[in-house]
Motif scaffolding. Structure first.
Motif, short mmCIF file in Angstrom:
data_model
loop_
_atom_site.label_atom_id
_atom_site.label_comp_id
_atom_site.label_asym_id
_atom_site.label_seq_id
_atom_site.Cartn_x
_atom_site.Cartn_y
_atom_site.Cartn_z
N THR A 35 44.23 108.17 31.09
CA THR A 35 45.64 108.48 30.86
C THR A 35 46.01 108.49 29.39
OG1 THR A 35 46.21 106.13 31.08
CG2 THR A 35 46.34 107.48 33.08
N TYR A 36 45.01 108.32 28.52
CA TYR A 36 45.29 108.22 27.09
C TYR A 36 45.70 109.58 26.52
CZ TYR A 36 44.77 106.10 22.45
OH TYR A 36 45.00 105.58 21.20
N GLN A 37 46.48 109.55 25.41
CA GLN A 37 46.88 110.79 24.74
C GLN A 37 45.64 111.59 24.36
OE1 GLN A 37 48.21 107.80 23.94
NE2 GLN A 37 47.81 107.23 21.82
N ILE A 38 45.68 112.88 24.63
CA ILE A 38 44.44 113.65 24.65
C ILE A 38 44.31 114.67 23.53
CG2 ILE A 38 45.33 115.50 26.14
CD1 ILE A 38 42.65 115.42 27.62
N GLY A 39 45.41 114.96 22.82
CA GLY A 39 45.39 116.05 21.84
C GLY A 39 44.30 115.91 20.78
N PHE A 40 44.24 114.76 20.11
CA PHE A 40 43.25 114.57 19.05
C PHE A 40 41.83 114.64 19.61
CE2 PHE A 40 40.51 111.85 16.43
CZ PHE A 40 40.71 112.42 15.18
N ALA A 41 41.61 114.08 20.78
CA ALA A 41 40.28 114.10 21.39
C ALA A 41 39.83 115.53 21.69
CB ALA A 41 40.27 113.28 22.68
N LEU A 42 40.75 116.38 22.14
CA LEU A 42 40.39 117.78 22.45
C LEU A 42 39.95 118.53 21.20
CD1 LEU A 42 43.21 118.67 25.00
CD2 LEU A 42 40.77 118.45 25.49
N PHE A 43 40.69 118.36 20.11
CA PHE A 43 40.30 119.05 18.88
C PHE A 43 39.01 118.46 18.31
CE2 PHE A 43 40.48 119.83 14.26
CZ PHE A 43 40.51 121.22 14.28
N SER A 44 38.89 117.13 18.33
CA SER A 44 37.68 116.47 17.82
C SER A 44 36.45 116.89 18.61
CB SER A 44 37.84 114.95 17.89
OG SER A 44 38.91 114.52 17.09
N ASN A 45 36.61 117.02 19.92
CA ASN A 45 35.50 117.44 20.77
C ASN A 45 35.03 118.85 20.40
OD1 ASN A 45 33.75 117.33 23.24
ND2 ASN A 45 35.14 118.96 23.90
N ALA A 46 36.00 119.74 20.17
CA ALA A 46 35.65 121.10 19.82
C ALA A 46 34.92 121.16 18.47
CB ALA A 46 36.91 121.97 19.77
N VAL A 47 35.42 120.43 17.48
CA VAL A 47 34.79 120.41 16.16
C VAL A 47 33.41 119.74 16.24
CG1 VAL A 47 34.98 119.57 13.78
CG2 VAL A 47 37.01 120.44 14.97
N SER A 48 33.32 118.69 17.05
CA SER A 48 32.04 118.00 17.21
C SER A 48 31.00 118.92 17.83
CB SER A 48 32.23 116.74 18.07
OG SER A 48 31.04 116.01 18.16
N GLU A 49 31.42 119.75 18.77
CA GLU A 49 30.50 120.72 19.37
C GLU A 49 30.03 121.73 18.32
OE1 GLU A 49 29.26 121.32 22.54
OE2 GLU A 49 29.96 119.34 23.15
N ALA A 50 30.95 122.12 17.43
CA ALA A 50 30.58 123.08 16.39
C ALA A 50 29.66 122.44 15.35
CB ALA A 50 31.85 123.62 15.72
N LEU A 51 29.94 121.19 15.02
CA LEU A 51 29.11 120.45 14.04
C LEU A 51 28.13 119.56 14.79
CD1 LEU A 51 31.91 119.45 11.49
CD2 LEU A 51 30.44 121.47 11.47
N PHE A 52 27.35 120.16 15.67
CA PHE A 52 26.47 119.42 16.57
C PHE A 52 25.40 118.60 15.83
CE2 PHE A 52 24.76 123.63 15.78
CZ PHE A 52 23.44 123.39 15.48
N PHE A 53 25.15 118.94 14.58
CA PHE A 53 24.12 118.24 13.80
C PHE A 53 24.63 116.92 13.22
CE2 PHE A 53 26.26 121.61 11.49
CZ PHE A 53 26.80 120.94 10.40
N LEU A 54 25.93 116.64 13.37
CA LEU A 54 26.51 115.38 12.90
C LEU A 54 26.84 114.48 14.09
CD1 LEU A 54 29.04 116.57 10.14
CD2 LEU A 54 26.82 115.46 9.79
N PRO A 55 26.73 113.14 13.93
CA PRO A 55 27.17 112.24 15.00
C PRO A 55 28.66 112.41 15.27
CG PRO A 55 25.85 111.06 13.36
CD PRO A 55 26.13 112.42 12.79
#
Length: 537
Positions: free
Chosen positions: A114-134
């Protein structure tokens, strides 16, 4: 269009569109990379169609870089490449986003998401793009970037809302002397930091009556409920005071763009907040009031008082709504602290934002102009600004709270090095009992980053805020009882209960021998530094 504004506006718009698109598409199938690319293209088209021109002096860019550096240097130099004081939950929020937006925190726990999701959604997308970084480094980097953007948008909001360049420059510089950016960033409250930047961007776009606000405003709502509600209240008050109903009615209707977030987060918060029982404690109110100048920052507080006295004496209406909201937020903070409401500190952060905006306005007053004319030979603004900046920087380095946060409260270098080695030993996601640091009468509260970096499921899922564990943010009966039971069992395990370990279902037991000397009788399968890993099953 000025380059600095173009880059900042493009980023904010890109974030906002990605959040809104992910909220809807993610109900069926979360496809981060296509959404990220499509959102960037859409942001470029919209920014070209609805340009907003603002200027950025070189010194504001310097303050922007300074805030970025002050935010980043603990991770760069004190505990290299690990956010040692940050809550882990924002990394967990990214990791549970799989094929679509999930309903629970599986596989970590059955607790409802139930946590606020906006930041997680953008972070997830960027993390997928920068897959070589933790992923935890990506989350940290985005938090740092939003911290710097707060500086730019603070300057632009003050400048475009009736303040002159000097007032805007001072307000931007005062951000170094306040704690609300650095404290929230160091402790990893990244969605709140991001929402501050989105809130300020929304204030600027409202002043410009830009249609881009119809995207940034709802994205703020989805990024953090508190900032979203404060922003909505401010824009409503602004609408009534300026009678800009034609622009504002479709603006408030744009909230439907993040309707899934309202169902997921806001409904739970409202239900749980009003279900609490409260007890008035006047001593807490007095302590909070006394600590205000020191928590907010001595220099920003002095300028706020000076600005308020001068502006009210001269009957200047510029920024009057900032003063009203800073006062209302401060009074709300004192009241809610005195009755023990969880997260009442968020009202102090709202006070800090509006107070910083207003504090710089002293430099548009007649009082300042008289001083400036009288001492024009010595360039009084340059001297005043230098003093403000130096005192603010001194406050940053002398703050005991920030010093503690910079040093690392939830992890240290030895723990981080072990976690990396443990992940190399076994990269699979496994349920693991961590016995790290001992605190008398408490469960292990310092294993969150051990689990996150090593890619393990901690048996005590509340350790280091591995998941959102505030009672106003969880749904009772949706796995919450399991979370509490595991925490109780963890306490018995820390006291040496072997049977509890055997019944836990955990594969590994990780022991920090510096704190736990007991022999457990399990097979040792790995060791690094003071840490020993046993195989339970």
């Amino acid at each position: 269009m000025p380059k600095t504004w173009s880059a900042a506006a493009l980023f904010i718009l890109w974030v906002s569109i990605t959040i809104i698109a992910s909220l809807w598409v993610g109900q069926v199938a979360l496809v981060p990379i296509p959404i990220l690319v499509a959102s960037l293209i859409a942001a470029c088209i919209l920014l070209k169609k609805f340009p907003v021109a603002v200027n950025t002096p070189m010194f504001v860019k310097f303050i922007f870089i300074a805030v970025l550096f002050l935010s980043a240097y603990p991770l760069l130099f004190l505990h290299p490449f690990f956010p040692a004081s940050a809550d882990v939950l924002h990394v967990t929020n990214v990791r549970i986003l799989g094929e679509k937006i999930p309903d629970t925190y599986a596989p970590y726990t059955s607790l409802k998401f139930t946590y606020q999701i906006g930041f997680a959604l953008f972070s997830n997308a960027v993390s997928e793009a920068l897959f070589f970084l933790p992923d935890y480094q990506v989350v940290w980097f985005l938090g740092a970037l939003f911290s710097g953007l707060i500086v730019l948008f603070t300057y632009w909001v003050v400048k475009e809302s009736g303040g002159n360049e000097k007032a805007a420059l001072v307000s931007a510089a005062l951000l170094i002397g306040t704690k609300f950016i650095f404290q929230n960033f160091y402790y990893g409250v990244y969605p709140l930091v991001a929402s501050f930047a989105l809130l300020l961007a929304s204030l600027l776009l409202y002043e410009k009556k830009s249609p881009l606000l119809f995207i940034v405003f709802p994205a703020t709502i989805a990024t953090h409920p508190f900032s979203g509600m404060i922003l909505a209240g401010f824009l409503l008050a602004k609408t009534v005071s300026t009678r800009t109903y034609k622009f504002s009615l479709p603006l408030f209707a744009s909230v439907v763009l993040v309707f899934p977030s309202l169902l997921r987060t806001y409904a739970t918060l409202f239900t749980n907040t009003f279900a609490q029982s409260f007890l008035f404690r006047p001593e807490d109110l007095l302590m909070a009031a006394f600590a205000t100048p020191f928590w907010f920052g001595v220099m920003p507080f002095m300028l706020l008082v000076l600005s308020a006295l001068s502006m009210l004496h001269e009957n200047k209406r510029v920024g009057s709504l900032w003063l009203v909201f800073s006062a209302a937020s401060f009074l709300a903070y004192l009241l809610l602290v005195s009755i023990g409401l969880q997260h009442s500190d968020k009202f102090f952060f709202a006070f800090s934002i509006f107070a910083v905006l207003y504090a710089g306005l002293f430099f548009i007053t007649k009082t300042w102009r008289v001083l400036e004319e009288r001492y024009q030979r010595i360039n009084p603004f340059a001297i005043a600004f230098a003093v403000i900046l130096l005192v603010s920087i001194a406050g940053f380095f002398l703050s005991s709270d920030l010093t503690k946060a910079r040093a690392g409260t939830k992890s240290n270098v030895a723990e981080q090095e072990f976690a990396v080695a443990f992940r190399e030993f076994d990269p699979k996601l496994e349920l693991t009992i961590f016995l790290n640091r001992r605190e008398e009468g408490k469960v292990d509260t310092h294993a969150g980053w051990l689990a996150a970096i090593s890619n393990k499921i901690p048996y005590d899922i509340r350790t280091s805020h591995f998941i959102p564990d505030s009672e106003i943010q969880v749904v009772a009966g949706s796995g919450w009882q399991e979370v509490l039971e595991r925490q109780e069992v963890q306490l018995r395990i820390a006291q040496g209960c072997i049977e509890c370990m055997l019944k836990s279902g955990a594969k590994y037991l990780v022991v920090n021998r510096q704190y736990f000397k007991k022999e457990y009788g399990f097979q040792q399968v790995f060791a690094h530094g003071d840490f020993i890993v046993y195989k339970i099953r």
